[in-house]
Motif scaffolding. Sequence first.
Motif, PDB file in Angstrom:
ATOM      1  N   LEU A 147      44.867  37.635  44.510  1.00  0.00           N
ATOM      2  CA  LEU A 147      43.686  38.139  43.813  1.00  0.00           C
ATOM      3  C   LEU A 147      42.684  37.018  43.554  1.00  0.00           C
ATOM      4  O   LEU A 147      41.474  37.218  43.698  1.00  0.00           O
ATOM      5  CB  LEU A 147      44.107  38.798  42.489  1.00  0.00           C
ATOM      6  CG  LEU A 147      44.906  40.104  42.604  1.00  0.00           C
ATOM      7  CD1 LEU A 147      45.404  40.541  41.229  1.00  0.00           C
ATOM      8  CD2 LEU A 147      44.057  41.220  43.229  1.00  0.00           C
ATOM      9  N   ARG A 185      40.699  36.198  46.427  1.00  0.00           N
ATOM     10  CA  ARG A 185      39.916  37.351  46.847  1.00  0.00           C
ATOM     11  C   ARG A 185      40.362  37.882  48.210  1.00  0.00           C
ATOM     12  O   ARG A 185      39.572  38.419  48.985  1.00  0.00           O
ATOM     13  CB  ARG A 185      38.413  37.017  46.876  1.00  0.00           C
ATOM     14  CG  ARG A 185      37.869  36.631  45.507  1.00  0.00           C
ATOM     15  CD  ARG A 185      36.382  36.339  45.569  1.00  0.00           C
ATOM     16  NE  ARG A 185      35.618  37.499  46.029  1.00  0.00           N
ATOM     17  CZ  ARG A 185      35.263  38.515  45.256  1.00  0.00           C
ATOM     18  NH1 ARG A 185      35.628  38.536  43.973  1.00  0.00           N
ATOM     19  NH2 ARG A 185      34.549  39.492  45.744  1.00  0.00           N
ATOM     20  N   GLU A 186      41.662  37.703  48.495  1.00  0.00           N
ATOM     21  CA  GLU A 186      42.233  38.304  49.696  1.00  0.00           C
ATOM     22  C   GLU A 186      42.745  39.710  49.403  1.00  0.00           C
ATOM     23  O   GLU A 186      42.881  40.522  50.317  1.00  0.00           O
ATOM     24  CB  GLU A 186      43.358  37.420  50.239  1.00  0.00           C
ATOM     25  CG  GLU A 186      42.840  36.073  50.743  1.00  0.00           C
ATOM     26  CD  GLU A 186      43.959  35.215  51.312  1.00  0.00           C
ATOM     27  OE1 GLU A 186      45.091  35.731  51.418  1.00  0.00           O
ATOM     28  OE2 GLU A 186      43.693  34.045  51.644  1.00  0.00           O
ATOM     29  N   TRP A 187      43.058  39.961  48.150  1.00  0.00           N
ATOM     30  CA  TRP A 187      43.432  41.302  47.697  1.00  0.00           C
ATOM     31  C   TRP A 187      42.485  41.727  46.589  1.00  0.00           C
ATOM     32  O   TRP A 187      41.831  40.888  45.951  1.00  0.00           O
ATOM     33  CB  TRP A 187      44.855  41.308  47.130  1.00  0.00           C
ATOM     34  CG  TRP A 187      45.969  41.166  48.138  1.00  0.00           C
ATOM     35  CD1 TRP A 187      45.865  40.870  49.451  1.00  0.00           C
ATOM     36  CD2 TRP A 187      47.359  41.333  47.863  1.00  0.00           C
ATOM     37  NE1 TRP A 187      47.098  40.823  50.038  1.00  0.00           N
ATOM     38  CE2 TRP A 187      48.039  41.103  49.084  1.00  0.00           C
ATOM     39  CE3 TRP A 187      48.097  41.626  46.727  1.00  0.00           C
ATOM     40  CZ2 TRP A 187      49.420  41.174  49.188  1.00  0.00           C
ATOM     41  CZ3 TRP A 187      49.479  41.702  46.826  1.00  0.00           C
ATOM     42  CH2 TRP A 187      50.134  41.486  48.040  1.00  0.00           C
ATOM     43  N   VAL A 188      42.421  43.039  46.368  1.00  0.00           N
ATOM     44  CA  VAL A 188      41.661  43.569  45.247  1.00  0.00           C
ATOM     45  C   VAL A 188      42.495  44.666  44.589  1.00  0.00           C
ATOM     46  O   VAL A 188      43.179  45.432  45.271  1.00  0.00           O
ATOM     47  CB  VAL A 188      40.283  44.117  45.709  1.00  0.00           C
ATOM     48  CG1 VAL A 188      40.449  45.278  46.681  1.00  0.00           C
ATOM     49  CG2 VAL A 188      39.441  44.540  44.519  1.00  0.00           C
ATOM     50  N   ARG A 189      42.471  44.702  43.272  1.00  0.00           N
ATOM     51  CA  ARG A 189      43.251  45.703  42.544  1.00  0.00           C
ATOM     52  C   ARG A 189      42.460  47.016  42.509  1.00  0.00           C
ATOM     53  O   ARG A 189      41.318  47.052  42.051  1.00  0.00           O
ATOM     54  CB  ARG A 189      43.557  45.217  41.132  1.00  0.00           C
ATOM     55  CG  ARG A 189      44.388  46.200  40.324  1.00  0.00           C
ATOM     56  CD  ARG A 189      44.658  45.691  38.904  1.00  0.00           C
ATOM     57  NE  ARG A 189      45.694  44.654  38.897  1.00  0.00           N
ATOM     58  CZ  ARG A 189      45.466  43.369  38.688  1.00  0.00           C
ATOM     59  NH1 ARG A 189      44.212  42.952  38.496  1.00  0.00           N
ATOM     60  NH2 ARG A 189      46.446  42.482  38.676  1.00  0.00           N
ATOM     61  N   PHE A 223      47.064  47.709  45.284  1.00  0.00           N
ATOM     62  CA  PHE A 223      46.112  46.713  45.760  1.00  0.00           C
ATOM     63  C   PHE A 223      45.676  47.036  47.187  1.00  0.00           C
ATOM     64  O   PHE A 223      46.393  47.688  47.952  1.00  0.00           O
ATOM     65  CB  PHE A 223      46.745  45.308  45.739  1.00  0.00           C
ATOM     66  CG  PHE A 223      47.340  44.936  44.414  1.00  0.00           C
ATOM     67  CD1 PHE A 223      46.570  44.315  43.442  1.00  0.00           C
ATOM     68  CD2 PHE A 223      48.677  45.219  44.131  1.00  0.00           C
ATOM     69  CE1 PHE A 223      47.123  43.974  42.215  1.00  0.00           C
ATOM     70  CE2 PHE A 223      49.231  44.883  42.908  1.00  0.00           C
ATOM     71  CZ  PHE A 223      48.451  44.260  41.944  1.00  0.00           C
ATOM     72  N   ASP A 244      44.252  44.947  50.734  1.00  0.00           N
ATOM     73  CA  ASP A 244      44.275  43.598  51.302  1.00  0.00           C
ATOM     74  C   ASP A 244      42.915  43.212  51.867  1.00  0.00           C
ATOM     75  O   ASP A 244      42.807  42.461  52.827  1.00  0.00           O
ATOM     76  CB  ASP A 244      45.363  43.479  52.374  1.00  0.00           C
ATOM     77  CG  ASP A 244      45.139  44.430  53.537  1.00  0.00           C
ATOM     78  OD1 ASP A 244      44.176  45.240  53.473  1.00  0.00           O
ATOM     79  OD2 ASP A 244      45.925  44.393  54.499  1.00  0.00           O
ATOM     80  N   HIS A 245      41.839  43.737  51.283  1.00  0.00           N
ATOM     81  CA  HIS A 245      40.485  43.296  51.620  1.00  0.00           C
ATOM     82  C   HIS A 245      39.618  43.529  50.385  1.00  0.00           C
ATOM     83  O   HIS A 245      39.984  44.276  49.479  1.00  0.00           O
ATOM     84  CB  HIS A 245      39.925  44.029  52.837  1.00  0.00           C
ATOM     85  CG  HIS A 245      39.724  45.502  52.614  1.00  0.00           C
ATOM     86  ND1 HIS A 245      38.622  46.020  51.961  1.00  0.00           N
ATOM     87  CD2 HIS A 245      40.505  46.583  52.937  1.00  0.00           C
ATOM     88  CE1 HIS A 245      38.707  47.337  51.922  1.00  0.00           C
ATOM     89  NE2 HIS A 245      39.855  47.708  52.497  1.00  0.00           N
ATOM     90  N   THR A 246      38.455  42.902  50.351  1.00  0.00           N
ATOM     91  CA  THR A 246      37.609  42.992  49.164  1.00  0.00           C
ATOM     92  C   THR A 246      36.409  43.901  49.348  1.00  0.00           C
ATOM     93  O   THR A 246      35.602  44.049  48.433  1.00  0.00           O
ATOM     94  CB  THR A 246      37.104  41.593  48.772  1.00  0.00           C
ATOM     95  OG1 THR A 246      36.418  41.009  49.890  1.00  0.00           O
ATOM     96  CG2 THR A 246      38.258  40.706  48.344  1.00  0.00           C
TER      97      THR A 246
END
Length: 309
Positions: A12, A15-19, A25, A27-29
């Motif tokens: 997180l 910024r490779e993952w976003v909740r 999650f 796996d992209h923003t």
Amino acid sequence: MGGTPAFIERQLRRREWVRVHPGVFLDHTGPPSRTQREWAALVRHPGSVLAGRSSLRADGIGAELTRRDAVELAVPHGRHLAREPGLEVVQLRDFDRVARPDATPPRLRVETALLMVAAAAGSEDAVVAVLADAVRTGATTATRLTVVLAGLRRLPRRALLLEVLADVGAGAESPLERRYLRDVERAHGLPRGERQVREVVRVVAGEPVRLVLRDVRYRPHTTLVELDGQLGHAAAADRWADLTRDLEAAVNGDASLRAGWQQVLSRCRLAVLVGRVLQSRGWTGRPTPCASVDCDVRLTGLERRAECA
């Protein structure tokens, strides 16, 4: 995909993952797609299934939904989910009977989802469009929908849904066709026409045969009624095709009457015109006035009696 709390926090931060939801999650923003939002909601609420238009979308039915449209879920009756932005939840008493939890993605059965969407439609014509389009494309049948509706006794607008399904089963495939059937033909005592009649046409020798679909055929009176539901009907190719069908009908001895929304909404006047054409081609009956006090059929009758006097 999972990981330790430390690994997740590192992803997180980078910024490779976003909740999306707690414990869910991407796996992209970038903005999540419609499909990702639906799966995220299902993972967030185990045991739920897609409902309404979200369910129909999964079956390839209905208008395309945007990323911003709410995700609709169904859960068993008595299960309360916290209110969340972009999420609509319905509780169903017969959840186990109408849900397909093993489908990918989990969703309601087609007939249940269709009836729920139709019951919530904004207008009577919108109800017709939802059900008629699904039947016309082969997603289900009017009979199956009627059987399922019998078990949904708490569904709003059941009387209207039953009425619409009876008309769809009789061959009305659009709001315009249903209005003609109900407001012009039935309301004014015209003969019952055949609907969605498939016919093979070849006018000129040597041309290949073509299959055409007639909206309404009054077979004993060699009369057709073709209903143009597109407002304006402006596309040149469509217009030329309509004219060709009318010419071919004339060659085969049929009177082809073409009506659009303007004519069908003037239902009493259209009933008079169709009735006169049918009478000129052998119909021994006559149109009857509808419930409207200023029905053109009634006024026409008064004019005839006045002339006779």
